[in-house]
Design a protein around this motif. Sequence first.
Motif, PDB file in Angstrom:
ATOM      1  N   ALA A 244     104.350 -81.335 163.648  1.00 52.97           N
ATOM      2  CA  ALA A 244     104.019 -80.007 163.111  1.00 52.97           C
ATOM      3  C   ALA A 244     104.404 -79.946 161.647  1.00 52.97           C
ATOM      4  CB  ALA A 244     104.756 -78.920 163.898  1.00 52.97           C
ATOM      5  N   LEU A 245     104.019 -78.857 161.012  1.00 51.13           N
ATOM      6  CA  LEU A 245     104.455 -78.623 159.637  1.00 51.13           C
ATOM      7  C   LEU A 245     105.956 -78.336 159.622  1.00 51.13           C
ATOM      8  CD1 LEU A 245     101.518 -76.346 158.395  1.00 51.13           C
ATOM      9  CD2 LEU A 245     101.832 -78.791 158.004  1.00 51.13           C
ATOM     10  N   ALA A 246     106.568 -78.569 158.492  1.00 45.96           N
ATOM     11  CA  ALA A 246     108.024 -78.459 158.390  1.00 45.96           C
ATOM     12  C   ALA A 246     108.506 -77.017 158.505  1.00 45.96           C
ATOM     13  CB  ALA A 246     108.496 -79.051 157.064  1.00 45.96           C
ATOM     14  N   ARG A 247     109.691 -76.862 159.092  1.00 47.80           N
ATOM     15  CA  ARG A 247     110.442 -75.626 158.939  1.00 47.80           C
ATOM     16  C   ARG A 247     111.266 -75.745 157.664  1.00 47.80           C
ATOM     17  NH1 ARG A 247     113.241 -74.009 164.758  1.00 47.80           N
ATOM     18  NH2 ARG A 247     111.312 -74.035 166.018  1.00 47.80           N
ATOM     19  N   GLU A 248     111.440 -74.623 156.971  1.00 44.30           N
ATOM     20  CA  GLU A 248     112.228 -74.609 155.741  1.00 44.30           C
ATOM     21  C   GLU A 248     113.389 -73.632 155.921  1.00 44.30           C
ATOM     22  OE1 GLU A 248     109.333 -73.386 152.921  1.00 44.30           O
ATOM     23  OE2 GLU A 248     108.037 -75.133 153.259  1.00 44.30           O
ATOM     24  N   ILE A 249     114.606 -74.142 155.827  1.00 48.00           N
ATOM     25  CA  ILE A 249     115.804 -73.317 155.996  1.00 48.00           C
ATOM     26  C   ILE A 249     116.418 -73.071 154.625  1.00 48.00           C
ATOM     27  CG2 ILE A 249     117.937 -73.014 157.279  1.00 48.00           C
ATOM     28  CD1 ILE A 249     115.414 -73.642 158.995  1.00 48.00           C
ATOM     29  N   SER A 250     116.454 -71.827 154.194  1.00 51.75           N
ATOM     30  CA  SER A 250     116.941 -71.476 152.855  1.00 51.75           C
ATOM     31  C   SER A 250     118.464 -71.382 152.875  1.00 51.75           C
ATOM     32  CB  SER A 250     116.320 -70.153 152.400  1.00 51.75           C
ATOM     33  OG  SER A 250     114.911 -70.254 152.354  1.00 51.75           O
ATOM     34  N   LEU A 251     119.128 -72.461 152.528  1.00 57.13           N
ATOM     35  CA  LEU A 251     120.585 -72.512 152.584  1.00 57.13           C
ATOM     36  C   LEU A 251     121.234 -71.803 151.400  1.00 57.13           C
ATOM     37  CD1 LEU A 251     121.026 -76.242 153.688  1.00 57.13           C
ATOM     38  CD2 LEU A 251     120.929 -74.192 155.127  1.00 57.13           C
ATOM     39  N   HIS A 252     120.563 -71.823 150.249  1.00 57.74           N
ATOM     40  CA  HIS A 252     121.120 -71.207 149.034  1.00 57.74           C
ATOM     41  C   HIS A 252     119.953 -70.774 148.162  1.00 57.74           C
ATOM     42  CE1 HIS A 252     123.967 -70.213 145.968  1.00 57.74           C
ATOM     43  NE2 HIS A 252     123.563 -71.145 145.129  1.00 57.74           N
ATOM     44  N   VAL A 253     119.861 -69.468 147.897  1.00 56.35           N
ATOM     45  CA  VAL A 253     118.703 -68.946 147.159  1.00 56.35           C
ATOM     46  C   VAL A 253     119.193 -68.046 146.023  1.00 56.35           C
ATOM     47  CG1 VAL A 253     116.437 -67.846 147.357  1.00 56.35           C
ATOM     48  CG2 VAL A 253     117.457 -68.942 149.356  1.00 56.35           C
ATOM     49  N   PRO A 254     119.729 -68.626 144.960  1.00 52.36           N
ATOM     50  CA  PRO A 254     120.148 -67.820 143.798  1.00 52.36           C
ATOM     51  C   PRO A 254     118.933 -67.395 142.971  1.00 52.36           C
ATOM     52  CG  PRO A 254     120.462 -70.138 143.338  1.00 52.36           C
ATOM     53  CD  PRO A 254     119.981 -70.060 144.764  1.00 52.36           C
ATOM     54  N   CYS A 255     119.193 -66.626 141.938  1.00 52.62           N
ATOM     55  CA  CYS A 255     118.093 -66.181 141.064  1.00 52.62           C
ATOM     56  C   CYS A 255     117.420 -67.357 140.371  1.00 52.62           C
ATOM     57  CB  CYS A 255     118.620 -65.185 140.032  1.00 52.62           C
ATOM     58  SG  CYS A 255     119.190 -63.622 140.752  1.00 52.62           S
ATOM     59  N   ASP A 256     118.189 -68.367 140.031  1.00 54.79           N
ATOM     60  CA  ASP A 256     117.656 -69.561 139.378  1.00 54.79           C
ATOM     61  C   ASP A 256     117.018 -70.457 140.442  1.00 54.79           C
ATOM     62  OD1 ASP A 256     117.045 -71.798 137.942  1.00 54.79           O
ATOM     63  OD2 ASP A 256     119.122 -72.335 137.452  1.00 54.79           O
ATOM     64  N   ILE A 257     115.692 -70.490 140.474  1.00 56.35           N
ATOM     65  CA  ILE A 257     115.011 -71.238 141.540  1.00 56.35           C
ATOM     66  C   ILE A 257     115.281 -72.730 141.459  1.00 56.35           C
ATOM     67  CG2 ILE A 257     113.185 -69.523 141.773  1.00 56.35           C
ATOM     68  CD1 ILE A 257     111.345 -71.307 140.230  1.00 56.35           C
ATOM     69  N   ASP A 258     115.655 -73.219 140.282  1.00 52.34           N
ATOM     70  CA  ASP A 258     115.976 -74.638 140.167  1.00 52.34           C
ATOM     71  C   ASP A 258     117.283 -74.983 140.885  1.00 52.34           C
ATOM     72  OD1 ASP A 258     113.708 -75.277 138.684  1.00 52.34           O
ATOM     73  OD2 ASP A 258     114.662 -74.721 136.797  1.00 52.34           O
ATOM     74  N   ALA A 259     118.041 -73.958 141.279  1.00 60.60           N
ATOM     75  CA  ALA A 259     119.296 -74.178 141.996  1.00 60.60           C
ATOM     76  C   ALA A 259     119.150 -73.912 143.501  1.00 60.60           C
ATOM     77  CB  ALA A 259     120.397 -73.291 141.416  1.00 60.60           C
ATOM     78  N   TRP A 260     117.944 -73.662 143.971  1.00 61.39           N
ATOM     79  CA  TRP A 260     117.733 -73.435 145.400  1.00 61.39           C
ATOM     80  C   TRP A 260     118.122 -74.679 146.207  1.00 61.39           C
ATOM     81  CZ3 TRP A 260     112.320 -70.704 146.178  1.00 61.39           C
ATOM     82  CH2 TRP A 260     112.384 -69.416 145.623  1.00 61.39           C
ATOM     83  N   VAL A 261     118.624 -74.443 147.406  1.00 58.23           N
ATOM     84  CA  VAL A 261     118.929 -75.523 148.347  1.00 58.23           C
ATOM     85  C   VAL A 261     118.220 -75.211 149.655  1.00 58.23           C
ATOM     86  CG1 VAL A 261     120.715 -76.800 149.568  1.00 58.23           C
ATOM     87  CG2 VAL A 261     121.167 -75.918 147.260  1.00 58.23           C
TER      88      VAL A 261
END
Length: 271
Positions: A244-261
């Motif tokens: 199936a297509l991937a699940r995406e778990i947002s572990l860290h979502v700060p304002c700076d999208i380059d710092a997303w985990v």
Amino acid sequence: MFSIGEFARLGLVSVRMLRHYDAIGLLRPAHVDPVSGYRSYQAEQLARLHRIVAIKDLGFTLEQVRTILDEQVGTEELHGMVRLRRAELEARISADLARLRSVEARLRTIETEGHMRTAEVVLKKVPRVRVAQLAARAASYEPEDIGPVLVPLFDELCRRLEAACVRIAGPGIAHYLQEEDGSVMAHACLPVNVRPGAYDFDVVDLPAIETAATIIHRGSMDAAWSTFQVLAHWIEEHGYRSRALAREISLHVPCDIDAWVTELQIEVIPC
């Protein structure tokens, strides 16, 4: 009165532009000397000039500008047109930036071919989780189609949960269902500890994944191509197939999208 040169300087436009506006009847001089042909303008004509430039910069043709001016569009309506145009430009800029990030990610993937980080992939079982969920259709699984659908879904889901006094019990989860026409149903999910009820969102149990190949992606999801490629190499090398297509778990979502985990989870089965 002002000469055409003075009027151009005061209006922050070129003399050539004023001559063109005169030629097409959009802004006539207040006076034209019958002998010399010199054009003269009055200060009150600056208001029309500013309207012409403002409306033209909104993307209208000069013929459309003439129609708008002839219909005497008011200041409030002009402000509304500016707000609409600003929203369109911001959306276009956002889409262009997302496309640029995607291109950069693909280039990085090309540069790192042969040096895949497959050791970062972890095989594990993902437990069942109860979530509040909203869904909407995206034109495709491409990041430029997913992002504009998924982000508003999460914003709206948070708003509805707050209104219903339902607490969020874990990180956000996105999952997708591929449709036959190539479109994708994008689901924005937030873990909750409530039973299904009379809410303006769905409460469902995401099933457990018995065997998931998982990896941590850092940065915007617009640039997740290289991480997905690592997963693909690992799945192939270890004798699995994806289901199936991937699940995406947002572990860290700060304002700076380059710092997303984000943790990517793909259900796999042995070949």
